[in-house]
Design a protein around this motif. Sequence first.
Motif, PDB file in Angstrom:
ATOM      1  N   LYS A 105      -5.351  10.054   5.263  1.00 51.72           N
ATOM      2  CA  LYS A 105      -5.668  10.593   3.937  1.00 51.72           C
ATOM      3  C   LYS A 105      -6.787  11.630   4.038  1.00 51.72           C
ATOM      4  O   LYS A 105      -6.706  12.719   3.445  1.00 51.72           O
ATOM      5  CB  LYS A 105      -6.093   9.454   3.015  1.00 51.72           C
ATOM      6  N   THR A 133      -5.195   0.310  -0.639  1.00 50.68           N
ATOM      7  CA  THR A 133      -5.447   0.156   0.795  1.00 50.68           C
ATOM      8  C   THR A 133      -6.820  -0.455   1.042  1.00 50.68           C
ATOM      9  O   THR A 133      -6.985  -1.341   1.889  1.00 50.68           O
ATOM     10  CB  THR A 133      -5.330   1.514   1.505  1.00 50.68           C
ATOM     11  N   TYR A 134      -7.814   0.014   0.299  1.00 57.13           N
ATOM     12  CA  TYR A 134      -9.157  -0.569   0.414  1.00 57.13           C
ATOM     13  C   TYR A 134      -9.139  -2.051   0.037  1.00 57.13           C
ATOM     14  O   TYR A 134      -9.807  -2.876   0.683  1.00 57.13           O
ATOM     15  CB  TYR A 134     -10.146   0.181  -0.482  1.00 57.13           C
ATOM     16  N   ASP A 159      -3.170   7.877  -3.933  1.00 60.43           N
ATOM     17  CA  ASP A 159      -4.451   7.182  -4.099  1.00 60.43           C
ATOM     18  C   ASP A 159      -4.481   5.929  -3.220  1.00 60.43           C
ATOM     19  O   ASP A 159      -3.512   5.157  -3.193  1.00 60.43           O
ATOM     20  CB  ASP A 159      -4.636   6.800  -5.569  1.00 60.43           C
ATOM     21  N   GLN A 160      -5.600   5.705  -2.525  1.00 54.33           N
ATOM     22  CA  GLN A 160      -5.687   4.623  -1.547  1.00 54.33           C
ATOM     23  C   GLN A 160      -6.529   3.434  -2.011  1.00 54.33           C
ATOM     24  O   GLN A 160      -6.996   2.637  -1.188  1.00 54.33           O
ATOM     25  CB  GLN A 160      -6.239   5.173  -0.234  1.00 54.33           C
ATOM     26  N   THR A 220       0.831  -1.211   0.000  1.00 56.67           N
ATOM     27  CA  THR A 220       0.000   0.000   0.000  1.00 56.67           C
ATOM     28  C   THR A 220       0.862   1.256   0.000  1.00 56.67           C
ATOM     29  O   THR A 220       1.942   1.277   0.582  1.00 56.67           O
ATOM     30  CB  THR A 220      -0.943   0.031   1.224  1.00 56.67           C
ATOM     31  N   LYS A 264      -4.323   4.724   7.963  1.00 63.38           N
ATOM     32  CA  LYS A 264      -3.801   5.341   6.747  1.00 63.38           C
ATOM     33  C   LYS A 264      -4.918   6.056   5.991  1.00 63.38           C
ATOM     34  O   LYS A 264      -4.721   7.164   5.466  1.00 63.38           O
ATOM     35  CB  LYS A 264      -3.160   4.265   5.865  1.00 63.38           C
ATOM     36  N   LEU A 265      -6.109   5.446   5.963  1.00 64.43           N
ATOM     37  CA  LEU A 265      -7.256   6.075   5.299  1.00 64.43           C
ATOM     38  C   LEU A 265      -7.689   7.335   6.052  1.00 64.43           C
ATOM     39  O   LEU A 265      -8.056   8.337   5.427  1.00 64.43           O
ATOM     40  CB  LEU A 265      -8.421   5.084   5.209  1.00 64.43           C
ATOM     41  N   PRO A 301      -0.051   7.793   2.666  1.00 63.79           N
ATOM     42  CA  PRO A 301      -1.398   8.382   2.720  1.00 63.79           C
ATOM     43  C   PRO A 301      -1.714   9.463   1.687  1.00 63.79           C
ATOM     44  O   PRO A 301      -2.872   9.624   1.298  1.00 63.79           O
ATOM     45  CB  PRO A 301      -1.461   8.968   4.137  1.00 63.79           C
TER      46      PRO A 301
END
Length: 267
Positions: free
Chosen positions: A165, A128-129, A124-125, A118, A161-162, A121
């Motif tokens: 962000k 991560t999702y 683009d995440q 991943t 991390k999200l 932050p």
Amino acid sequence: MKKIALPFLFLALLLSACSDYNKLLKSTDYDYKYEAAKSYFAKGQYSRASYLLNELITIMKGTDKAEESLYMLGMCYYNTKDYQTAAQTFTQYYQVYPHGTYTELARFHAGKALYLDTPEPRLDQTATYAAIQQLQMFLEYFPESHLKEEAQQMTFTLQDKLVMKEYLSAKLYYNLGNYMGNNYQSCVITAQNALKDYPYTNMREELSILILKAKYELAYYSVEEKKLERYRETVDEYYAFKNEFPESKHLKEADLIFSKSKTVLGE
């Protein structure tokens, strides 16, 4: 003389090993290839092992050896930090062998491989999702796994991390101020949504003070007919902040906002 001979001896051994490996690649003795692949894997020679295993998973399809070969192939990619390919291979494993010998480990490592891949932050995440989804699937399928705590901790780290962000986005809105629109309102909405989606985040205090500051600025720059209402909302936000964070490092700043807001309200 001995010092001169050593490099030549090493070169001879290397050439001999390469020759043996090339013969192995051409061999049609797949049981022998399978044992050799396992040997290379055990020695950490993942490149050689993966080349053989890619062939074996097709040739030995329908056998226990093909199943083990596919899992080892995933671990080869994982150990060489090719995390995307590793995740794809582990996913292939548990789809082909939903009740296989290594299904628990394959689901876990599919999630961990994505976790390790991943981005930071600010980027683009999407990845991560995907990692969170994979780890949550592992926890659903194996709720009593000995790897449960590690999977949960990785999930929490990814969620942080999200949140970071969202915090960075909210802070950017705040710093933009009234540039090309009402960015303070966007700051409030973004930060509030982050708190709603991740109520147990360790970023609660930072998000909350940002909301308070943005609400004050929103009130300060409002048209006259909306000023008093928005200053009251700022005061309410202050009480909520102080109640939740009575010893906050931001309390001095919060108190100043409260004082200014009360002055405008004539209270």
